[in-house]
Motif scaffolding. Structure first.
Motif, PDB file in Angstrom:
ATOM      1  N   MET A   1      63.816  73.854  -7.180  1.00  0.00           N
ATOM      2  CA  MET A   1      63.630  75.306  -7.122  1.00  0.00           C
ATOM      3  C   MET A   1      64.202  75.834  -5.813  1.00  0.00           C
ATOM      4  O   MET A   1      63.477  76.077  -4.849  1.00  0.00           O
ATOM      5  N   PRO A   2      65.540  76.034  -5.730  1.00  0.00           N
ATOM      6  CA  PRO A   2      66.118  76.418  -4.455  1.00  0.00           C
ATOM      7  C   PRO A   2      65.855  77.862  -4.053  1.00  0.00           C
ATOM      8  O   PRO A   2      65.349  78.112  -2.964  1.00  0.00           O
ATOM      9  N   ALA A   3      66.154  78.848  -4.964  1.00  0.00           N
ATOM     10  CA  ALA A   3      66.116  80.253  -4.569  1.00  0.00           C
ATOM     11  C   ALA A   3      66.767  80.381  -3.192  1.00  0.00           C
ATOM     12  O   ALA A   3      67.919  79.998  -3.030  1.00  0.00           O
ATOM     13  N   VAL A   4      66.044  80.850  -2.191  1.00  0.00           N
ATOM     14  CA  VAL A   4      66.557  80.933  -0.828  1.00  0.00           C
ATOM     15  C   VAL A   4      65.696  80.038   0.036  1.00  0.00           C
ATOM     16  O   VAL A   4      64.470  80.160   0.044  1.00  0.00           O
ATOM     17  N   THR A   5      66.319  79.130   0.747  1.00  0.00           N
ATOM     18  CA  THR A   5      65.579  78.220   1.620  1.00  0.00           C
ATOM     19  C   THR A   5      66.150  78.298   3.033  1.00  0.00           C
ATOM     20  O   THR A   5      67.213  78.875   3.261  1.00  0.00           O
ATOM     21  N   VAL A   6      65.428  77.718   3.986  1.00  0.00           N
ATOM     22  CA  VAL A   6      65.880  77.666   5.377  1.00  0.00           C
ATOM     23  C   VAL A   6      65.663  76.257   5.897  1.00  0.00           C
ATOM     24  O   VAL A   6      64.854  75.491   5.370  1.00  0.00           O
ATOM     25  N   ASP A   7      66.428  75.918   6.929  1.00  0.00           N
ATOM     26  CA  ASP A   7      66.283  74.584   7.528  1.00  0.00           C
ATOM     27  C   ASP A   7      64.932  74.424   8.218  1.00  0.00           C
ATOM     28  O   ASP A   7      64.319  73.350   8.178  1.00  0.00           O
ATOM     29  N   SER A   8      64.478  75.504   8.869  1.00  0.00           N
ATOM     30  CA  SER A   8      63.206  75.440   9.583  1.00  0.00           C
ATOM     31  C   SER A   8      62.483  76.768   9.463  1.00  0.00           C
ATOM     32  O   SER A   8      62.977  77.804   9.936  1.00  0.00           O
ATOM     33  N   THR A   9      61.313  76.744   8.844  1.00  0.00           N
ATOM     34  CA  THR A   9      60.514  77.967   8.750  1.00  0.00           C
ATOM     35  C   THR A   9      59.981  78.401  10.114  1.00  0.00           C
ATOM     36  O   THR A   9      59.615  79.564  10.298  1.00  0.00           O
ATOM     37  N   LEU A  10      59.948  77.487  11.071  1.00  0.00           N
ATOM     38  CA  LEU A  10      59.417  77.823  12.393  1.00  0.00           C
ATOM     39  C   LEU A  10      60.300  78.798  13.149  1.00  0.00           C
ATOM     40  O   LEU A  10      59.892  79.365  14.162  1.00  0.00           O
ATOM     41  N   GLU A  11      61.541  79.000  12.679  1.00  0.00           N
ATOM     42  CA  GLU A  11      62.447  79.934  13.322  1.00  0.00           C
ATOM     43  C   GLU A  11      62.329  81.339  12.738  1.00  0.00           C
ATOM     44  O   GLU A  11      63.003  82.266  13.205  1.00  0.00           O
ATOM     45  N   LEU A  12      61.473  81.517  11.749  1.00  0.00           N
ATOM     46  CA  LEU A  12      61.327  82.807  11.087  1.00  0.00           C
ATOM     47  C   LEU A  12      60.213  83.633  11.714  1.00  0.00           C
ATOM     48  O   LEU A  12      59.299  83.083  12.332  1.00  0.00           O
ATOM     49  N   PRO A  13      60.250  84.958  11.535  1.00  0.00           N
ATOM     50  CA  PRO A  13      59.104  85.779  11.954  1.00  0.00           C
ATOM     51  C   PRO A  13      57.838  85.335  11.207  1.00  0.00           C
ATOM     52  O   PRO A  13      57.895  84.965  10.036  1.00  0.00           O
ATOM     53  N   ARG A  14      56.703  85.370  11.888  1.00  0.00           N
ATOM     54  CA  ARG A  14      55.443  84.906  11.310  1.00  0.00           C
ATOM     55  C   ARG A  14      54.629  86.075  10.761  1.00  0.00           C
ATOM     56  O   ARG A  14      54.649  87.174  11.312  1.00  0.00           O
ATOM     57  N   VAL A  15      53.914  85.796   9.689  1.00  0.00           N
ATOM     58  CA  VAL A  15      52.937  86.748   9.172  1.00  0.00           C
ATOM     59  C   VAL A  15      51.590  86.373   9.775  1.00  0.00           C
ATOM     60  O   VAL A  15      51.036  85.315   9.442  1.00  0.00           O
ATOM     61  N   PRO A  16      51.040  87.164  10.685  1.00  0.00           N
ATOM     62  CA  PRO A  16      49.778  86.783  11.333  1.00  0.00           C
ATOM     63  C   PRO A  16      48.625  86.775  10.344  1.00  0.00           C
ATOM     64  O   PRO A  16      48.583  87.572   9.403  1.00  0.00           O
ATOM     65  N   VAL A  17      47.694  85.863  10.528  1.00  0.00           N
ATOM     66  CA  VAL A  17      46.500  85.810   9.699  1.00  0.00           C
ATOM     67  C   VAL A  17      45.621  87.019  10.028  1.00  0.00           C
ATOM     68  O   VAL A  17      45.336  87.274  11.207  1.00  0.00           O
ATOM     69  N   PRO A  18      45.210  87.792   9.048  1.00  0.00           N
ATOM     70  CA  PRO A  18      44.345  88.946   9.330  1.00  0.00           C
ATOM     71  C   PRO A  18      43.058  88.501  10.024  1.00  0.00           C
ATOM     72  O   PRO A  18      42.533  87.411   9.736  1.00  0.00           O
ATOM     73  N   PRO A  19      42.531  89.301  10.931  1.00  0.00           N
ATOM     74  CA  PRO A  19      41.296  88.923  11.633  1.00  0.00           C
ATOM     75  C   PRO A  19      40.139  88.781  10.650  1.00  0.00           C
ATOM     76  O   PRO A  19      40.025  89.550   9.688  1.00  0.00           O
ATOM     77  N   ALA A  20      39.303  87.792  10.878  1.00  0.00           N
ATOM     78  CA  ALA A  20      38.176  87.545   9.970  1.00  0.00           C
ATOM     79  C   ALA A  20      37.202  88.713   9.964  1.00  0.00           C
ATOM     80  O   ALA A  20      36.698  89.124   8.907  1.00  0.00           O
ATOM     81  N   GLU A  21      36.983  89.279  11.163  1.00  0.00           N
ATOM     82  CA  GLU A  21      36.042  90.399  11.255  1.00  0.00           C
ATOM     83  C   GLU A  21      36.686  91.671  10.716  1.00  0.00           C
ATOM     84  O   GLU A  21      37.778  92.063  11.137  1.00  0.00           O
ATOM     85  N   GLY A  22      36.026  92.285   9.772  1.00  0.00           N
ATOM     86  CA  GLY A  22      36.513  93.537   9.213  1.00  0.00           C
ATOM     87  C   GLY A  22      37.527  93.392   8.102  1.00  0.00           C
ATOM     88  O   GLY A  22      37.986  94.391   7.551  1.00  0.00           O
ATOM     89  N   THR A  23      37.910  92.153   7.750  1.00  0.00           N
ATOM     90  CA  THR A  23      38.862  91.919   6.665  1.00  0.00           C
ATOM     91  C   THR A  23      38.113  91.489   5.415  1.00  0.00           C
ATOM     92  O   THR A  23      37.279  90.577   5.473  1.00  0.00           O
ATOM     93  N   ARG A  24      38.423  92.126   4.302  1.00  0.00           N
ATOM     94  CA  ARG A  24      37.759  91.801   3.040  1.00  0.00           C
ATOM     95  C   ARG A  24      38.724  91.033   2.147  1.00  0.00           C
ATOM     96  O   ARG A  24      39.703  91.587   1.643  1.00  0.00           O
ATOM     97  N   GLN A  25      38.455  89.753   1.972  1.00  0.00           N
ATOM     98  CA  GLN A  25      39.301  88.923   1.111  1.00  0.00           C
ATOM     99  C   GLN A  25      39.120  89.316  -0.351  1.00  0.00           C
ATOM    100  O   GLN A  25      38.003  89.565  -0.812  1.00  0.00           O
ATOM    101  N   ARG A  26      40.208  89.365  -1.082  1.00  0.00           N
ATOM    102  CA  ARG A  26      40.140  89.724  -2.499  1.00  0.00           C
ATOM    103  C   ARG A  26      39.590  88.559  -3.323  1.00  0.00           C
ATOM    104  O   ARG A  26      40.102  87.440  -3.246  1.00  0.00           O
ATOM    105  N   PRO A  27      38.568  88.814  -4.136  1.00  0.00           N
ATOM    106  CA  PRO A  27      38.027  87.751  -4.990  1.00  0.00           C
ATOM    107  C   PRO A  27      38.922  87.544  -6.219  1.00  0.00           C
ATOM    108  O   PRO A  27      39.678  88.434  -6.621  1.00  0.00           O
ATOM    109  N   VAL A  28      38.823  86.378  -6.812  1.00  0.00           N
ATOM    110  CA  VAL A  28      39.562  86.071  -8.041  1.00  0.00           C
ATOM    111  C   VAL A  28      38.724  86.527  -9.229  1.00  0.00           C
ATOM    112  O   VAL A  28      37.596  86.070  -9.426  1.00  0.00           O
TER     113      VAL A  28
END
Length: 330
Positions: A1-28
């Motif tokens: 499943m190639p789609a678009v890949t990169v040699d190293s994901t560590l060179e990409l901009p990061r999506v920060p983890v939302p803070p636990a306090e005040g964040t409402r996780q969506r239930p399944v």
């Protein structure tokens, strides 16, 4: 499943983890398994939204996972010319190639990681077919076609087309580099995908390595769907298990989480998911065949306009799989 890949994901901009306090996780709310079927001239699909209520899908109408299939020589198939009105079609190719054309001059080739975004609007004729060399050789074919509804006010907009090449997708990473995020449309954590849409949506293809977790901030006014393309993993804080070709519908909140199993299946080590969300339109939906309108009367008008040739003509020399008199809706 190639789609678009990169040699190293560590060179990409990061999506920060939302803070636990005040964040409402969506239930399944539910996990459903997509049944198999056939589309067009007979290519296999999984009906991703089968059995899910429209209120949970809004603004999305329909989605097929095309393949994943390894064609023998002579087996690849496409669609005949067919009409659309009242929505947008989004064709995302992961493996293989599709050629496409429409009655308003749009067209080209979709391949590894590219997206063809067509706004049918007031009406258009369209065809998708494998290129001749792929029919002769066979090969791997895998993709997604998604239908996005248009609000009543935009259903009569002039048709338009946009091509999003694989290299144009916005590439992001989870903080530890364990997940590659391909942002095709919408906004995530201040990053924007290239897709331009009438109906506000977010569309992501993410690949998670074994044991990796991805937590994304998610607009509270959007719905949220996670579809498993391949591999094995889980969704939600409670870790609801997911296998290939399953759809998870999530409830309200402002963040969602997906995780890959530390024990992947034998076929693929990674967990690939399509993550979708959009602002619900909350209008009546009248859907039949290739038309998505608001009322039955508008559906009848769509069929009459198609039969009267008001949705355009097949361009000369453009992949005439079927003659105009043989057109059939799909």
């Amino acid at each position: 499943m190639p789609a678009v890949t990169v040699d190293s994901t560590l060179e990409l901009p990061r999506v920060p983890v939302p803070p636990a306090e005040g964040t409402r996780q969506r239930p399944v709310l539910s996990v459903t398994t997509a049944p198999r079927g056939f589309e067009g001239e007979g290519f296999p699909v999984h009906r991703a939204f089968a059995g899910v209520a429209q209120r949970d899908l809004d603004p999305f109408i329909h989605m097929d996972q095309m393949g994943e299939v390894e064609y023998a020589p002579g087996e690849p198939k496409g669609t005949p010319w067919h009409p659309h009105r009242g929505f947008e079609t989004v064709t995302y190719m992961i493996d293989g190639e599709f050629e496409h054309a429409d009655s308003h001059g749009g067209g080209g080739r979709i391949t590894d990681g590219a997206t063809q975004w067509m706004t049918a609007g007031s009406g258009i004729l369209h065809i998708e077919t494998p290129p001749e060399h792929l029919v002769l050789s066979g090969g791997l074919f895998h993709g997604i076609q998604l239908w996005v509804n248009l609000p009543r006010a935009n259903k009569w907009n002039p048709p338009r087309y946009q091509s999003i090449e694989g290299g144009q997708a916005t590439l992001l990473s989870s903080p530890d580099g364990g997940a590659l995020v391909r942002l095709i449309a919408g906004d995530v954590a201040g990053h924007r995908g290239p897709g331009s849409t009438f109906t506000p949506i977010t569309m992501i293809h993410a690949t998670l390595r074994p044991g990796a977790q991805l937590v994304l901030p998610w607009r509270a006014d959007f719905n949220a769907l996670v579809y498993s393309l391949s591999g094995r993993g889980s969704v939600g804080e409670q870790g609801r298990p997911m296998e290939a070709s399953q759809l998870a519908v999530l409830g309200g909140g402002d963040a969602l989480s997906v995780a890959a199993s530390a024990r992947p299946d034998e076929r693929t080590p990674d967990f690939d998911v399509l993550i979708l969300g959009g602002r619900p339109i909350r209008e009546p939906v009248a859907h039949y065949g290739p038309f998505v309108m608001n009322t039955r009367e508008e559906l009848v008008q769509a069929f009459e306009d198609f039969q009267a040739g008001k949705m355009g003509a097949i361009p000369a020399g453009k992949m005439p799989h079927t003659a105009p008199g043989e057109q059939r809706p799909v």
